[in-house]
Each structure stands twice: as C-alpha cells, then as structure tokens.
Design a protein around this motif. Structure first.
Motif, PDB file in Angstrom:
ATOM      1  N   ARG A  74       4.359  81.961 -52.818  1.00 42.01           N
ATOM      2  CA  ARG A  74       5.488  81.752 -51.891  1.00 42.01           C
ATOM      3  C   ARG A  74       5.299  80.098 -52.776  1.00 42.01           C
ATOM      4  N   LEU A  75       4.049  79.356 -52.791  1.00 41.77           N
ATOM      5  CA  LEU A  75       4.420  78.239 -53.992  1.00 41.77           C
ATOM      6  C   LEU A  75       4.756  78.850 -55.358  1.00 41.77           C
ATOM      7  N   ALA A  76       4.398  79.921 -55.798  1.00 38.93           N
ATOM      8  CA  ALA A  76       4.180  80.374 -57.481  1.00 38.93           C
ATOM      9  C   ALA A  76       6.336  81.516 -58.239  1.00 38.93           C
ATOM     10  N   GLU A  77       6.686  81.580 -56.495  1.00 41.79           N
ATOM     11  CA  GLU A  77       8.302  81.358 -56.946  1.00 41.79           C
ATOM     12  C   GLU A  77       8.868  80.294 -56.951  1.00 41.79           C
ATOM     13  N   LEU A  78       8.527  79.108 -56.324  1.00 33.77           N
ATOM     14  CA  LEU A  78       9.047  78.410 -56.496  1.00 33.77           C
ATOM     15  C   LEU A  78      10.182  78.029 -58.043  1.00 33.77           C
ATOM     16  N   HIS A  79       8.915  77.784 -58.827  1.00 39.00           N
ATOM     17  CA  HIS A  79       9.075  77.985 -60.378  1.00 39.00           C
ATOM     18  C   HIS A  79       8.113  78.320 -61.225  1.00 39.00           C
ATOM     19  N   PRO A  80       8.307  78.779 -62.959  1.00 40.01           N
ATOM     20  CA  PRO A  80       7.062  79.329 -63.453  1.00 40.01           C
ATOM     21  C   PRO A  80       6.397  78.095 -63.580  1.00 40.01           C
ATOM     22  N   HIS A  81       6.722  76.894 -63.862  1.00 41.11           N
ATOM     23  CA  HIS A  81       5.216  75.793 -63.701  1.00 41.11           C
ATOM     24  C   HIS A  81       4.874  76.230 -62.854  1.00 41.11           C
ATOM     25  N   ILE A  82       4.446  76.284 -61.650  1.00 43.79           N
ATOM     26  CA  ILE A  82       3.577  75.807 -61.043  1.00 43.79           C
ATOM     27  C   ILE A  82       1.820  76.753 -60.854  1.00 43.79           C
ATOM     28  N   VAL A  83       1.224  75.978 -60.299  1.00 49.05           N
ATOM     29  CA  VAL A  83       0.145  76.516 -60.533  1.00 49.05           C
ATOM     30  C   VAL A  83      -0.340  76.668 -59.108  1.00 49.05           C
ATOM     31  N   VAL A  84      -0.898  77.544 -58.849  1.00 47.94           N
ATOM     32  CA  VAL A  84      -1.428  77.163 -57.299  1.00 47.94           C
ATOM     33  C   VAL A  84      -2.591  76.711 -57.417  1.00 47.94           C
ATOM     34  N   LYS A  85      -3.452  75.031 -56.641  1.00 47.03           N
ATOM     35  CA  LYS A  85      -3.920  74.851 -56.165  1.00 47.03           C
ATOM     36  C   LYS A  85      -5.086  75.520 -54.827  1.00 47.03           C
ATOM     37  N   VAL A  86      -6.506  76.047 -55.067  1.00 49.82           N
ATOM     38  CA  VAL A  86      -7.223  76.631 -53.885  1.00 49.82           C
ATOM     39  C   VAL A  86      -7.990  75.689 -53.753  1.00 49.82           C
ATOM     40  N   PRO A  87      -8.784  75.493 -52.997  1.00 47.87           N
ATOM     41  CA  PRO A  87     -10.101  75.207 -52.275  1.00 47.87           C
ATOM     42  C   PRO A  87     -11.299  75.410 -52.850  1.00 47.87           C
ATOM     43  N   LEU A  88     -12.734  75.056 -53.263  1.00 43.83           N
ATOM     44  CA  LEU A  88     -13.691  75.683 -53.687  1.00 43.83           C
ATOM     45  C   LEU A  88     -14.458  75.918 -52.131  1.00 43.83           C
ATOM     46  N   THR A  89     -14.011  77.362 -51.508  1.00 44.77           N
ATOM     47  CA  THR A  89     -14.627  77.620 -50.189  1.00 44.77           C
ATOM     48  C   THR A  89     -14.383  79.236 -50.913  1.00 44.77           C
TER      49      THR A  89
END
Ligand code: G3P
Length: 218
Positions: A74-89
C-alpha cells in the motif's frame, strides 16, 4: 555519498530540497508521530514525495510478514519515490524478499551487526541502515559497523546500498563518507552544521571589510 534528510517535517524537507542539498528522505514511526498530528500519515508521505526528487523511506508498523507485505504494497502504491522500510527481524527479512520480488525498493532498518547486514542483503534489500548513534549510546563504536559492512559487501560483491543512519553530529557524517557509505541520513540540524566553519565566517567578514574601503558598487 548521497545525503538523505532524516525527518518528516515538510518545511525542513522543502528548505533542504530547494537548496539542492538532499537526495532523498528517511522517516520512521517516531519521526512521523512528531508531525503527523490528526492527519492521514499517507497524505504526509505523498506530500514529502512531491517535495523531494528522490527516494523517501516509509516504514511499516506491522510486525508479521503478511502485515508488513500488505502495508508495504500500500505504501509503494502511494508514490514512485517510496522505499518501504522494514525492521531487521525474521518476519522483516521475509517481507523484504517478497516486496523485492514485486520490484518494490526496501530499506532494512535497525541493523546493529554485520551478520544482520549480510542477511538483509540475502533478502534482497535495496538499502541497509546501520544505526551508528544508537550503538555509540551503549558504548560500542557505531562507525566500526559501517566499516565492517563496507568490507563484507565489497568482498562478496553485494549491491545493497549502505545507508548510515542515526548520525548525530558532523563527525559521524565525515567518517561515513571516508568509510565509503553509499548514503547517510541526517537530522536537519546536522545537515546545516556541515556547512558551517568559523574560518568561512571570519574570512567573509575580512573580505567585506576590505571591500568597504574601496567604497564601490558591483
Ligand atoms: O534513521 C534512523 C534515525 O532516525 C534514528 O536516529 O537519533 O533516533 O537514533 P536516532
């Protein structure tokens, strides 16, 4: 080295972007919570993306893989500049692989060891974010982690970009540059400290004083 601004404050992002000082922005849930107020955080991400012409890291808040993937999409669909950040788990690394398979850029955050950084690369991370200041806070040498990741990534030809994070002062930034970090993310206050030097100020004053003696206009 690319410079990202580590904030969700649109006024600060606009100021730095207008001066062409930044290549992108990083946010995290704490930074978003400081400024989002009653508004929809997704609108804030879009506003940030429209101000800065580069990657904007937007972090998921789910802690299970499926939830992270759904939020990430959903975040990535907001705008082409979005990089999705996920925790290192473990869940975060699985989400990273799924999102990367869908050609979505991922910043794996909260990295505190070189082994974690290797695993993030195996999961296809676009960026790895070692948190320098938070390691310093507990008596470790945070910059040593950046050096170790650089060495290991170079040794194995890994293309994941090293994004030095949790930088607290200009010396951190200088060391990140010298160690070959690909990017560094800085709070606005640190960015503006980088351009200050007392010899610049005194030198400028002397030039202006000497010019006054000429009493001429340009
Ligand atoms: O980019 C990560 C950064 O926001 C964390 O910084 O100062 O909260 O450790 P800090």
């Amino acid at each position: 080295m690319e410079i990202f601004l580590d904030t969700a404050d649109v006024a600060e992002i606009r100021r730095a972007a207008q001066a062409s000082l930044i290549d992108g922005v990083t946010t995290n849930p704490s930074l978003m919570a400081k400024v989002a107020g009653d508004g929809d955080p997704r609108d804030l991400f879009v506003e940030i993306c429209e101000v800065v012409k580069g990657p904007v890291s937007a972090e998921v808040v789910a802690i299970d893989t499926d939830g992270m993937v759904a939020e990430g999409r959903r975040l990535a669909e907001l705008h082409p500049h979005i990089v999705v950040k996920v925790p290192l788990t473990e869940d975060g690394l699985k989400a990273c692989r799924t999102l990367r398979n869908a050609e979505i850029d991922v910043n794996v955050t909260l990295c505190f060891s070189v082994a974690q950084a290797l695993l993030a690369a195996k999961a296809g991370a676009t960026y790895i974010s070692p948190f320098v200041g938070r390691l310093d806070d507990i008596g470790h040498d945070g910059m040593e982690l950046v050096a170790e990741i650089r060495e290991v990534y170079d040794e194995y030809g890994i293309e994941t970009r090293i994004l030095a994070a949790s930088l607290r002062h200009p010396r951190h930034v200088k060391e990140a540059m010298l160690l070959g970090a690909d990017c560094a993310t800085l709070p606005p206050a640190v960015l503006y400290k980088l351009m200050q030097h007392p010899l610049t100020d005194s030198g400028l004053q002397r030039f202006l004083d000497d010019w006054k003696k000429l009493d001429k206009e340009l």
